[in-house]
Design an enzyme around this catalytic site. Structure first.
Site, short mmCIF file in Angstrom:
data_model
loop_
_atom_site.label_atom_id
_atom_site.label_comp_id
_atom_site.label_asym_id
_atom_site.label_seq_id
_atom_site.Cartn_x
_atom_site.Cartn_y
_atom_site.Cartn_z
N SER A 1 0.84 -1.20 0.00
CA SER A 1 0.00 0.00 0.00
C SER A 1 0.87 1.24 0.00
O SER A 1 2.02 1.21 0.47
CB SER A 1 -0.88 0.00 1.26
OG SER A 1 -1.53 1.25 1.40
N TYR B 1 -1.80 -1.05 10.52
CA TYR B 1 -1.91 -1.41 9.10
C TYR B 1 -0.70 -0.92 8.32
O TYR B 1 -0.06 -1.68 7.57
CB TYR B 1 -3.20 -0.78 8.56
CG TYR B 1 -3.43 -0.97 7.08
CD1 TYR B 1 -4.00 -2.13 6.58
CD2 TYR B 1 -3.09 0.04 6.16
CE1 TYR B 1 -4.23 -2.30 5.22
CE2 TYR B 1 -3.31 -0.12 4.81
CZ TYR B 1 -3.88 -1.28 4.33
OH TYR B 1 -4.10 -1.44 2.99
P1 NAD Z 1 -11.40 -6.18 0.33
O1 NAD Z 1 -12.09 -6.08 1.64
O2 NAD Z 1 -12.24 -6.36 -0.87
O3 NAD Z 1 -10.33 -7.35 0.36
C1 NAD Z 1 -9.66 -7.75 1.52
C2 NAD Z 1 -9.86 -9.24 1.65
O4 NAD Z 1 -9.01 -9.71 2.69
C3 NAD Z 1 -11.27 -9.64 2.04
O5 NAD Z 1 -12.08 -9.83 0.90
C4 NAD Z 1 -11.04 -10.93 2.80
O6 NAD Z 1 -11.32 -12.05 1.98
C5 NAD Z 1 -9.56 -10.92 3.11
N1 NAD Z 1 -9.35 -11.11 4.56
C6 NAD Z 1 -9.41 -10.18 5.54
N2 NAD Z 1 -9.24 -10.78 6.73
C7 NAD Z 1 -9.07 -12.11 6.49
C8 NAD Z 1 -8.87 -13.24 7.31
N3 NAD Z 1 -8.79 -13.16 8.66
N4 NAD Z 1 -8.77 -14.46 6.71
C9 NAD Z 1 -8.87 -14.58 5.37
N5 NAD Z 1 -9.05 -13.53 4.54
C10 NAD Z 1 -9.16 -12.33 5.10
O7 NAD Z 1 -10.52 -4.87 0.19
P2 NAD Z 1 -9.33 -4.45 -0.82
O8 NAD Z 1 -9.19 -3.01 -0.62
O9 NAD Z 1 -9.54 -5.00 -2.17
O10 NAD Z 1 -8.06 -5.15 -0.16
C11 NAD Z 1 -7.19 -6.00 -0.85
C12 NAD Z 1 -5.75 -5.64 -0.51
O11 NAD Z 1 -5.49 -4.32 -0.99
C13 NAD Z 1 -5.46 -5.59 0.99
O12 NAD Z 1 -4.19 -6.17 1.22
C14 NAD Z 1 -5.41 -4.11 1.28
O13 NAD Z 1 -4.58 -3.83 2.38
C15 NAD Z 1 -4.81 -3.60 0.00
N6 NAD Z 1 -4.96 -2.17 -0.25
C16 NAD Z 1 -6.20 -1.63 -0.40
C17 NAD Z 1 -6.31 -0.26 -0.62
C18 NAD Z 1 -7.63 0.40 -0.80
O14 NAD Z 1 -7.69 1.63 -0.82
N7 NAD Z 1 -8.72 -0.31 -0.94
C19 NAD Z 1 -5.15 0.53 -0.70
C20 NAD Z 1 -3.92 -0.07 -0.54
C21 NAD Z 1 -3.83 -1.42 -0.31
#
Ligand code: NAD
Ligand code: MG
Length: 299
Positions: free
Chosen positions: A191, A204
């Site tokens: 991120s 985080y």
């Molecule tokens: P999202 O909620 O769609 O995806 C996160 C997923 O993590 C969930 O769908 C879930 O299946 C999984 N997860 C969480 N806790 C878990 C657990 N205990 N066991 C198994 N699975 C678990 O959200 P997203 O934003 O698509 O996130 C995906 C990745 O992108 C993450 O690593 C997040 O940190 C990263 N990210 C997101 C953003 C943003 O702005 N959305 C920015 C930077 C990084």
């Protein structure tokens, strides 16, 4: 003779509207099915061209958000795809699995909680068995729960955030080495928080900085073995992570508007970088972090 017409180009500023979400709150984990406005995972737009033909991928958190967009793109590029997700996310997972099937590829759903060490320990083997092999691991699952003050951030939350975001990456990547052939890829979701930590995302952001170090170090270790490790660093992307206590509610109306493009990204805009890093064309790219963040300067 050059073509006289002008190719139709997307203006990245206006390609998607600013996300101005109505008030909403979901328990963790959030569901795409309940996200308002709905996010774009490329369902209507992503066109594959066989860049991952015959490949076999496991994507954690592949039910929603960025992982869902990557799963759809990988399938349309010709890969068989297993997605891992929490049992509470079955509704989102079903939609992604049907998209993978609609692309004519094998779709495997592996529900479970990465905090459950038994599940974590067998997940990669289960994926490899169901897919008859594995050559892409996308470590994408993530937990993000804001806390305004360090006094509000208890050790239990710090520990679970570390377990899901970084410690599970060690276990899953180690297990993948039992299966990954030369030419395979590991791709980790980090991120912009790794370099520009928000005051309310201490635990985080710390895990994301750790993921960057893990990615670069493991790339050095596995490079000589013919396995490439890279990361993608998203900026603000409209996903259910943000509305299930990922951000304070008062920040949601302007979510993502402080980047040069002036808007949050959509999951669909993340797919191509994950495709690129997995392809043979990226064969000389390892230990790299691809920043996909709407234009924020990054190291
Ligand atoms: P999202 O909620 O769609 O995806 C996160 C997923 O993590 C969930 O769908 C879930 O299946 C999984 N997860 C969480 N806790 C878990 C657990 N205990 N066991 C198994 N699975 C678990 O959200 P997203 O934003 O698509 O996130 C995906 C990745 O992108 C993450 O690593 C997040 O940190 C990263 N990210 C997101 C953003 C943003 O702005 N959305 C920015 C930077 C990084
Ligand atoms: Mg989800």
């Amino acid at each position: 003779m050059p073509d006289k017409g002008q190719a139709r180009l997307d203006n990245p500023v206006t390609k998607y509207p600013q996300v101005s979400p109505p008030k909403q709150d979901q328990p963790e984990p959030g569901l795409d099915a309940k996200l308002e406005p709905r996010a774009d995972h490329g369902e209507e737009t992503y066109r594959g061209s066989g860049r991952l033909a015959g490949r076999k991928a496991l994507i954690t958190g592949g039910d929603s958000g960025i992982g869902a967009a990557v799963a759809i793109a990988y399938a349309r590029e010709g890969a068989d795809v297993a997605i891992a997700y929490l049992p509470a996310e079955e509704e989102d997972a079903r939609r992604v699995l049907s998209q993978i099937e609609a692309a004519g590829r094998t779709a495997v759903g592996l529900p479970g909680d990465l905090l459950d060490l038994e599940y974590r320990g067998r997940l990669v083997d289960d994926a490899a068995e169901a897919l008859c092999g594995l050559d892409i691991l996308v470590n994408n699952a993530g937990k993000q729960v804001f806390a305004e003050r360090l006094e509000d951030l208890d050790d239990e939350q710090v520990e679970t955030t570390f377990q899901v975001n970084i410690l599970a990456m060690f276990t899953l990547s180690r297990a993948a080495l039992r299966h990954l052939p030369e030419g395979a890829s590991i791709i980790n979701t980090t991120s912009i928080q790794a370099y520009q930590p928000s005051a309310h995302l201490l635990d985080y952001a710390t895990t994301k900085a750790a993921i960057n170090a893990f990615t670069k170090g493991l790339a050095e270790q596995l490079g000589p073995r013919g396995i490439r490790v890279n990361a993608v660093a998203p900026g603000p992307v409209w996903t259910p992570l943000q509305v299930s206590d990922g951000q304070p509610k008062d920040r949601l109306p302007t979510f993502g508007q402080n980047v040069p493009l002036g808007r949050a990204g959509q999951p669909a805009e993340l797919a191509a970088p994950y495709v690129f890093l997995a392809t043979d064309e990226a064969g000389y790219v390892l230990g790299e972090t691809l920043n996909v963040n709407g234009g924020k300067p990054s190291p």
